[in-house]
Scaffold this active site. Structure first.
Site, PDB file in Angstrom:
ATOM      1  N   SER A   1       0.812  -1.213   0.000  1.00 28.57           N
ATOM      2  CA  SER A   1       0.000   0.000   0.000  1.00 28.57           C
ATOM      3  C   SER A   1       0.849   1.268   0.000  1.00 28.57           C
ATOM      4  CB  SER A   1      -0.942   0.005   1.207  1.00 28.57           C
ATOM      5  OG  SER A   1      -0.218   0.191   2.389  1.00 28.57           O
TER       6      SER A   1
ATOM      7  N   LYS B   1       0.170   4.207   6.564  1.00 28.14           N
ATOM      8  CA  LYS B   1      -0.346   5.144   5.563  1.00 28.14           C
ATOM      9  C   LYS B   1       0.210   6.544   5.815  1.00 28.14           C
ATOM     10  CE  LYS B   1      -3.908   2.599   3.677  1.00 28.14           C
ATOM     11  NZ  LYS B   1      -3.539   1.345   4.354  1.00 28.14           N
TER      12      LYS B   1
END
Lengths: 197, 197
Positions: free
Chosen positions: A119, A156
């Site tokens: 990610s 993230k």
DNA sequence: GTATAAGGTGAACGATCGTTTACTGTCAAG
DNA sequence: CTTGACAGTAAACGATCGTTCACCTTATAC
């Protein structure tokens, strides 16, 4: 005895001392240095230590005990890839550094996590990489964070705008995450480490 | 005195010793430990050290000198990002490691270079990153190498097929390089390090 | 050839090292 | 209340520490 031979001898002695240091996690005593370098007299060691102190290879603390200087560090810092490989003379002068000291500011609150998933691949963080995570820092806009959202852990980008918080992946395959209820930020990523081989 | 209080005290003493170790690059002596922990008697220190030796926090060498064990390492190794943050109990048991020892196999032949340019960006190596380069290893097919081709230094994938050698960038913007004459490989990249902040 | 500096030997110094022994409180279990 | 088990103090031990002294050897410089 010619000058080059003497410098070679000195260099090999420094190497012996460095080897002892890395093997035993401490500096050798004067008599141990004598054993390492083939010196029967502690005075010879005394003079050797003074010379090495002048060369900033090592230093003494208040009680006369020895501390490593350039000895402690394992990787030498050179220039850039573009600049290419320096000459042996420059190489000898290269600054040295400990990766621990370089990468970790707060040892107590810093941990190492292994990355799974892709990610954050556009940020250059690949699956299998390791990330150094500091639990003690306050998360700010733009930081890469380790967070728990709705009972799942992810890494993230942290996007803050006013009171709204979004977690932004660095991969178009994934969508930004707007935490519904709970958002627990465990720490912020301070470094990425990838080891080959 | 309750048990929890006693363990807290012990923990804070270990912390003090660890702090001394990281500050001075050596273990404190018995009397110095006494100063750090508020112990006036060296025998109290003696008992403390024996206990810590049993707990594998530190150890003695042949001459009775202290060596760090879990103390020496600065970053604790936890699980994966997916697995998330462990409970405090697991955290306490986490393995610790030195980044130097982890990343550098051959200290004498390992150097640190700063990356310029984006030719390896698809391999997750960004401009500004640092790469650890080992001069001593023999380059093999698939390795990322630092090489001098036609008087220019670059970092590329090494592609060997039979006797032909190609340098492959990890960025579609750049073309593979087939060295015309000279190809000097200075070392192979063993690790990538990126530091934020 | 002689002076000079550098590297090394050997012995001695007080200080500190890690270790040991003997003794004093302080809790918690019986 | 007694009894251990701990945690700590205080003093002493031989060993080793880092330092210093006087002296020897050897190569380089003048």
């Amino acid at each position: 005895m010619t000058k080059d031979l003497r410098e070679d001898k000195l260099r090999s002695r420094v190497r012996e001392i460095a080897r002892f240091y890395h093997k035993n996690s401490r500096m050798p005593s004067f008599s141990e240095i004598g054993d390492l370098c083939g010196l029967r007299s502690k005075n010879a060691v005394f003079k050797l230590v003074n010379k090495l102190e002048g060369l900033k290879v090592l230093e003494r603390d208040g009680r006369g005990r020895l501390r490593p200087r350039s000895l402690a560090h394992t990787a030498r810092l050179l220039g850039t890839v573009e600049a290419g490989w320096p000459s042996p003379a420059e190489e000898e002068l290269a600054d040295t550094m400990s990766l621990d000291d370089f990468l970790i500011r707060n040892p107590q609150s810093t941990f190492l996590l292994k990355v799974t998933g892709d990610s954050m691949i556009d940020a250059g963080i690949l699956p299998g990489d390791m990330v150094l995570v500091d639990k003690g820092l306050t998360p700010k806009n733009g930081h890469i964070v380790i967070a728990e959202v709705d009972n799942e852990w992810t890494m993230k980008y942290l996007k803050k705008r006013g009171s709204s918080v979004t977690l932004l992946p660095a991969n178009p395959k994934y969508k930004p995450v707007k935490p519904k209820q709970e958002l627990r930020i465990a720490g912020i990523v301070t470094a990425v480490i990838r080891k080959y081989g």
